[in-house]
Design an enzyme around this catalytic site. Structure first.
Site, short mmCIF file in Angstrom:
data_model
loop_
_atom_site.label_atom_id
_atom_site.label_comp_id
_atom_site.label_asym_id
_atom_site.label_seq_id
_atom_site.Cartn_x
_atom_site.Cartn_y
_atom_site.Cartn_z
CB SER A 130 -0.78 -0.12 0.99
OG SER A 130 -0.03 -0.33 2.27
CG HIS A 160 -1.38 4.07 3.81
ND1 HIS A 160 -1.68 3.63 5.17
CD2 HIS A 160 -0.48 2.92 3.05
CE1 HIS A 160 -1.93 2.44 5.08
NE2 HIS A 160 -0.64 1.46 4.09
#
Length: 253
Positions: free
Chosen positions: A10, A234
């Site tokens: 990711s 993230h």
């Protein structure tokens, strides 16, 4: 040769950064503005993006993921550029941070609590770190064999946590463990790159002052996922642009 294959988890896919790659599997979280797409546009390359959220080194090398073939199967030997960001899921890096950010009473819930306690257990994370180094070396060797004419670049992880001090809602103990995991992943990635003759893009070092708690963040803080927004813990859009610039510089050097 203009073929570019992007591999990884990711941190390379860019979940929540809009827009999503048309036709890509939703669980992959593959953004059309992740660093691979920005690099391909900058260098005029034909991109094959097989990044997939949740991927481990095994998913890169040998294992299917939600029906997707092992990521190395995308290589056909004609590549001019290959990038890979991987290893964090092997050691439970972001899962550990998510678990640590949950309210402490959650750790007493049957089944879920045992999983959370496992993730935040330093001894278990250290064992995982001991194992991932060899896996990263195998990734590098395999990519060099499968794409012999390509520039192969390991791209390490953007810095998520402040180098020191508080990172609410994480405790000092859990933040310290998270920092240790991040630095060891950087070290092991660099070691794998050197051992296998691959290049290295030091996104972690470049982003020390751009962690999620900084005034100019390249990553997001702990929180609950919000549709059409970058995933918690993230990269954000600015982070992906920054990593793309680093990859372009490395690939052009």
């Amino acid at each position: 040769m203009t073929r570019y294959v992007a591999l990884g988890s990711s941190m390379a896919a860019g979940p929540g950064i809009q827009p999503r790659v048309a036709g890509s599997p939703r669980p992959a979280g593959r953004s059309a503005r992740n660093y691979a797409h920005l690099v391909a546009a900058a260098l005029g390359l034909d991109l094959v993006d097989v990044t997939y959220s949740g991927a481990t080194t095994a998913h890169v090398l040998t294992d299917t993921q939600r029906g997707a073939a092992p990521q190395v199967d995308a290589l056909d030997g004609s590549e001019s550029l290959v990038t890979v960001t991987i290893g964090g899921n092997d050691v439970g890096y972001v899962p550990m941070l998510f678990a640590a950010g949950l309210p402490r009473p959650v750790r007493r819930i049957p089944l879920l609590g045992s999983k959370i306690r496992s993730l935040v257990n330093p001894a278990e994370r250290y064992v995982a770190l001991e194992e991932v180094g060899a896996a990263l070396v195998e990734v590098g060797r395999t990519l060099r064999q499968r794409a012999p004419r390509a520039t192969v670049l390991f791209v390490d992880y953007l810095t998520l946590l402040p180098p020191a001090g508080p990172a609410s809602p994480l405790s000092d103990h859990d933040a310290t463990l998270g920092r240790h995991l991040a630095l060891e992943l950087e070290r092991l990635t660099a070691q794998a790159a050197a051992t296998t003759g691959c290049g290295l893009v030091r996104a972690g070092a470049a982003s020390r002052d751009h962690h999620g708690w900084s005034p100019d963040p390249w990553t997001t803080r702990f929180g609950w996922p919000v549709p059409r927004r970058p995933a918690p813990l993230h990269p954000n859009a600015a982070g992906m642009r920054a990593v793309a610039d680093l990859v372009v510089a490395a690939a052009s050097g």
